[in-house]
Design a protein around this motif. Structure first.
Motif, PDB file in Angstrom:
ATOM      1  N   GLN A   1      40.767  35.826  32.596  1.00  0.00           N
ATOM      2  CA  GLN A   1      39.913  34.510  33.094  1.00  0.00           C
ATOM      3  C   GLN A   1      39.708  34.646  34.433  1.00  0.00           C
ATOM      4  O   GLN A   1      38.768  34.488  35.067  1.00  0.00           O
ATOM      5  CB  GLN A   1      40.940  33.290  32.722  1.00  0.00           C
TER       6      GLN A   1
ATOM      7  N   LEU B   1      35.977  27.751  31.241  1.00  0.00           N
ATOM      8  CA  LEU B   1      35.849  28.868  32.075  1.00  0.00           C
ATOM      9  C   LEU B   1      34.407  28.644  32.995  1.00  0.00           C
ATOM     10  O   LEU B   1      34.474  28.836  34.284  1.00  0.00           O
ATOM     11  CB  LEU B   1      35.752  29.963  31.528  1.00  0.00           C
TER      12      LEU B   1
ATOM     13  N   ARG C   1      45.017  29.546  37.785  1.00  0.00           N
ATOM     14  CA  ARG C   1      43.697  30.588  37.408  1.00  0.00           C
ATOM     15  C   ARG C   1      42.649  30.512  38.637  1.00  0.00           C
ATOM     16  O   ARG C   1      42.173  31.358  39.129  1.00  0.00           O
ATOM     17  CB  ARG C   1      43.181  30.588  35.921  1.00  0.00           C
TER      18      ARG C   1
END
Length: 453
Positions: free
Chosen positions: A324, A354, A271
């Motif tokens: 995300q 995050l 990510r």
């Protein structure tokens, strides 16, 4: 190639279930060989986690060799049987040859053979076309061991034919180069570039699986910059970013080079790498110059977010991953104030993991700018320290941490769900901003006041 003693070490280090697989085949009069990634991993001094074998036994004969053991027949149409030995799954596949690949992905026909050499000849790259037997040692007809030593990715036989057969091999080649830090053999590189248009025939899921590994490779920067044309088939927005001059004193690289350099500063977490790959791809579409000729990119974060969402959706990534990555792209250029209240607001918006990712993205972004403009690094360090402090203090920044909940408000006679949600969010905002104490009696009192408003 490993020395004799090295092969003895490999022989001794084979897991017991693998040794049982060899014994099971040989007790029935067949030969088995380890092939593919596990052999490659041994040569790279990496302990394999998966073990695949090839054999001159047919699928039915394989099954008969392991009576009493659990057998999975999911790949039996292509000659693969999975045997469960002492809890370990070992794929055993009959030696085979393959017909034409009319769909650029799957062979039109598979034919079983008794010849190991035929089986090795159909494989993609030399580093994957080796076989190993505890007594016979390494069978390496295409120089895979030498290519590993020289850090080369080379197609087996005619690389143009190998790439044309199965288009996914092109991404696999780039992935191996990125992950292992190897160079592409020149003829293999040419074959990949000439055939890359066939990637359009490959399923999104297969492409995504290869890209997830590629972008996390230690050599990802080089592959992205050198093989942009190939990767541009599956991520077209990379193409206009290449050599795009930012014409801004804060930047010493073009858009794509900045992106690749910034990516390499991050931990190899998909990510994070996806977010950095997309964070500036909206710049070519939003570029303007002021009167002094300085380049600006107003609104590029929003544009980049839209590109990320469209492309990751097309690649059929999970909704969680898409959300995300898009959040990180959206906020990568947003200034976060250095105070606890601001940190708590961002924790409420993003969650702790995050927010830490966002700080990492901001740091990587800044490190990939001109060195005299690394001005945000100290600020990000202070911000991270504040985040650590807020977490250590177990500060309230989400509804689950609030001292009151929906049941408490229902006890006050508030039945409407929307009204309960509104009041809880107002209370949370007050606690985050340190206007209210996160104490139940005090918050109940405030809730009563809010109900009468």
């Amino acid at each position: 190639m490993p020395t004799t003693s090295a092969w003895e070490v490999m022989k001794l280090s084979l897991p017991v279930p693998v040794k049982k697989a060899f014994k099971g085949l040989e007790s029935c009069g067949f030969s088995g060989y380890l092939v593919g990634g596990c052999v490659r991993d041994y040569l790279l001094d990496t302990l394999p986690t998966d073990f695949d074998m090839t054999t001159d036994a047919t699928p039915d004969e394989i099954i008969s060799c392991f009576t009493g053991h659990r057998v999975l027949k999911t790949g039996i149409r292509h000659g693969t049987v999975t045997i469960i030995l002492d809890g370990m799954a070992i794929e055993i596949t009959t030696h085979r040859t393959e017909g034409d690949y009319s769909d650029s992905r799957h062979p039109d026909a598979v034919k079983f053979t008794k010849n190991l050499a035929d089986d090795l000849a159909r494989r993609d790259f030399t580093i994957n076309a080796m076989a190993y037997h505890p007594q016979k040692g390494l069978i390496d007809r295409y120089g895979g061991a030498a290519d590993i030593k020289n850090k080369i990715i080379r197609g087996v036989g005619d690389p143009h034919k190998r790439m044309a057969e199965d288009a996914l091999r092109m991404l696999r080649g780039l992935r191996f180069a990125a992950v292992l830090g190897f160079d592409l053999d020149e003829e293999t590189r040419i074959a990949i570039r000439q055939n890359c248009g066939q990637l359009a025939n490959i399923s999104a899921e297969r492409i995504a699986a290869e890209l997830n590994k590629l972008i996390c490779g230690k050599n990802a920067k080089t592959i992205i910059l050198e093989e942009t044309t190939v990767l541009g088939v599956v991520i077209p927005e990379l193409l206009p970013a290449k050599n795009f001059d930012q014409q801004n004193p804060h930047h010493c690289y073009d858009v794509l080079t900045h992106t690749a350099v910034a990516m390499q500063t991050l931990a190899p977490v998909p990510r994070l790498r996806w977010a950095m790959l997309f964070h500036d791809l909206g710049k070519p579409q939003t570029f303007t110059r002021d009167a002094a000729g300085v380049g600006h990119f107003k609104g590029h974060s929003k544009c980049s977010e839209a590109i990320a969402r469209e492309r990751l959706t097309a690649l059929r990534m999970s909704n969680v991953t898409i959300d995300q990555v898009c959040a990180l792209v959206k906020y990568h250029g947003t200034i976060i104030e250095e105070d606890k209240k601001s940190v708590k607001r961002w924790l409420n918006r993003l969650s702790e993991p995050l927010l830490r990712d966002l700080i990492a993205i901001k740091r990587g972004d800044n490190l990939a700018k001109a060195s005299k403009h690394h001005d945000r690094l100290e600020s990000l360090q202070r911000l991270e320290a504040l985040l650590d402090q807020v977490i250590a203090e177990k500060a309230c920044f989400s509804l689950k941490d609030l001292a009151v909940n929906g049941h408490d408000l229902m006890g006050l006679g508030i039945k409407n769900g929307e009204e309960i949600g509104r009041i809880l969010n107002l209370l949370l905002a007050g606690v985050i901003d340190e206007v209210y104490e996160n104490e139940k009696d005090s918050l109940i009192k405030k809730a009563k006041e809010m109900r009468t408003c």
